[in-house]
Write an enzyme that holds these catalytic residues in place. Sequence first.
Site, PDB file in Angstrom:
ATOM      1  CG  ASP A 140      -0.208  -0.478   2.471  1.00 26.50           C
ATOM      2  OD1 ASP A 140       1.003  -0.190   2.618  1.00 26.50           O
ATOM      3  OD2 ASP A 140      -0.830  -1.139   3.301  1.00 26.50           O
ATOM      4  CG  ASP A 161       0.688   3.913   4.454  1.00 23.89           C
ATOM      5  OD1 ASP A 161      -0.454   3.724   4.009  1.00 23.89           O
ATOM      6  OD2 ASP A 161       1.297   3.078   5.149  1.00 23.89           O
ATOM      7  CG  ASP A 165       8.942   0.712  12.831  1.00 26.93           C
ATOM      8  OD1 ASP A 165       9.188   1.435  11.835  1.00 26.93           O
ATOM      9  OD2 ASP A 165       8.227  -0.298  12.755  1.00 26.93           O
TER      10      ASP A 165
HETATM   11  P1  ATP Z   1       4.179  -3.369   5.556  1.00 30.12           P
HETATM   12  O1  ATP Z   1       2.962  -2.534   5.248  1.00 30.12           O
HETATM   13  O2  ATP Z   1       4.917  -3.872   4.391  1.00 30.12           O
HETATM   14  O3  ATP Z   1       3.868  -4.431   6.553  1.00 30.12           O
HETATM   15  P2  ATP Z   1       5.080  -0.957   6.768  1.00 30.12           P
HETATM   16  O4  ATP Z   1       6.433  -0.496   7.230  1.00 30.12           O
HETATM   17  O5  ATP Z   1       4.415  -0.129   5.715  1.00 30.12           O
HETATM   18  O6  ATP Z   1       5.229  -2.452   6.305  1.00 30.12           O
HETATM   19  P3  ATP Z   1       2.800  -0.342   8.339  1.00 30.12           P
HETATM   20  O7  ATP Z   1       2.245  -1.076   9.521  1.00 30.12           O
HETATM   21  O8  ATP Z   1       1.989  -0.186   7.117  1.00 30.12           O
HETATM   22  O9  ATP Z   1       4.166  -1.069   8.020  1.00 30.12           O
HETATM   23  O10 ATP Z   1       3.250   1.080   8.890  1.00 30.12           O
HETATM   24  C1  ATP Z   1       3.604   2.161   8.064  1.00 30.12           C
HETATM   25  C2  ATP Z   1       4.729   2.948   8.706  1.00 30.12           C
HETATM   26  O11 ATP Z   1       4.308   3.451   9.994  1.00 30.12           O
HETATM   27  C3  ATP Z   1       5.987   2.153   8.993  1.00 30.12           C
HETATM   28  O12 ATP Z   1       6.825   2.072   7.872  1.00 30.12           O
HETATM   29  C4  ATP Z   1       6.620   2.952  10.121  1.00 30.12           C
HETATM   30  O13 ATP Z   1       7.263   4.085   9.645  1.00 30.12           O
HETATM   31  C5  ATP Z   1       5.398   3.398  10.907  1.00 30.12           C
HETATM   32  N1  ATP Z   1       5.044   2.427  11.961  1.00 30.12           N
HETATM   33  C6  ATP Z   1       4.158   1.404  11.880  1.00 30.12           C
HETATM   34  N2  ATP Z   1       4.081   0.726  13.035  1.00 30.12           N
HETATM   35  C7  ATP Z   1       4.943   1.329  13.882  1.00 30.12           C
HETATM   36  C8  ATP Z   1       5.310   1.100  15.242  1.00 30.12           C
HETATM   37  N3  ATP Z   1       4.789   0.092  15.932  1.00 30.12           N
HETATM   38  N4  ATP Z   1       6.217   1.936  15.782  1.00 30.12           N
HETATM   39  C9  ATP Z   1       6.739   2.973  15.082  1.00 30.12           C
HETATM   40  N5  ATP Z   1       6.437   3.227  13.800  1.00 30.12           N
HETATM   41  C10 ATP Z   1       5.550   2.424  13.200  1.00 30.12           C
HETATM   42 MG    MG Z   2       2.419  -0.410   4.966  1.00 29.07          MG
END
Ligand code: ATP
Ligand code: MG
Length: 473
Positions: free
Chosen positions: A105, A107, A184
Amino acid sequence: MVCIDLGQERVYYTPLFGFDKSKIKRDHPIISLLKGFIKTIKKKKTSPKNKLAPLIIPRAEHTISRSAIHRNALKVLYRLNEAGFDAYLVGGCVRDLLLGYTPKDFDIATNARPEEIRRLFKNCRLIGKRFRLAHILFGQDVIEVATFRTHHENAQEAQGKSRHGMIVRDNVYGTIEDDVIRRDFRINALYYNIADYSIVDFVGGMQDIKEKMLHLIGDPAKRFHEDPVRLLRAVRFLAKLNINITKETEEPLMTLSHLLNNVSAARLFQEVLKIFQSGATLATIHLLQKYQLMSKLFIYSTASKTLLDVALSNTDKRIHEGKTASPAFLFTVILWHSVLEQVTQIEQSGMPTYLAIEKALQTILKQQTERLTIPRLMQLSIREICLLQHRLTYRRGKHPYRLLEHPRFRAGYDLLLLRAQTGEPVQELATWWQQFYSSTPEQREKMLHEIQRAAQPKKRKNRSKKSNVAYTQ
Ligand code: ATP
Ligand code: MG
């Protein structure tokens, strides 16, 4: 109470000794001293922010092309930008594009407030109580737009922490500098700027991308304490992105599994679903075992190891072929040997196999749902897949035809084949079902006739023997 005017701000304090308010002058030495002191504190508080000078990687020096960005995400970015707001792609999509993966996705992060975003988009819905997010809807497709958020240290009064140092409220808007340090990992904190197609890197994320390294932003132990789900995210990214972890991030990861006891069962379930859909479930499960995290999530018997390895590599293959994986099936595979161990014990008390499986399932599912919330419908599916292991042993009369119509037949059948493949004594049964499943109606009748004939004398001979768990053939 004394009030000191510092330009835009007023500071109130109550003197310890009886000051006569009327006698206090703005240029009084105590006031000057206090002003200086307060200014120093203010400066200290804001200085880390000012220190964050980003590295700007211009378009010519990185690989993200607009053609790889979803057109709806581009539309949203351009609209925000044209309205005078900052607009960035951020998080997993920037990371995945740079590492050569297709993002799940896209964001977006912006300095526009949710109400301002809503005014710009007719197709916008604001969601979330804890933190308001804008969802821009394009039919089935949703683009999530988040206003920059601040890190807890900059907003203590608006942010709550639990007894364990976990962040429980997180709802204050901030600047991009604030937004970056609450993320994170460094590879998850890169911003793609639609204004000039550059990448903005405040924390060294680009270097980590090049070196294929996972590195928590800030003090790793503290960041894991703040949100223990980051332990699971670390493991998922390591497996999915096939990268390494820095020593300082790995060390606390080795020892902090107990923190997951403080995370809600509902949130853990969501994380497990992400693992199941990651296409790297097998590698993730191996890492969960390595970092002692497995038992925090699952009721798991080490006897399941081979079954799990075979099942999960099939699952990963399916995901890579664009197919889905059934979470109920994967939970069943994980729980299977724990169920079987219980069944063997219960059967010793003389309880018939079918009832013993039911009873074992009650116990195991109860223990499992204390760790993570499995929705009721999914629990029912798990139950049916397990019970089918016994029902598939009934091969007489119309029974096999009825089983073929069972909504969970395919999952039950797949589990049976996996069990045979991984050394459980059900090979004959599995081969029979494989043949029956792929046969013509005439062949099926013949097979049933044979089974009927073979079973008669066998049954007379073994009448005094008790049936054995789900191995009964
Ligand atoms: P994917 O969607 O491929 O699982 P992602 O990194 O995009 O990985 P998401 O859960 O969609 O994960 O979160 C988007 C963004 O928000 C992350 O890349 C990170 O920057 C931030 N984020 C998400 N969860 C956390 C957390 N628990 N602590 C700190 N930052 C977070
Ligand atoms: Mg994501």
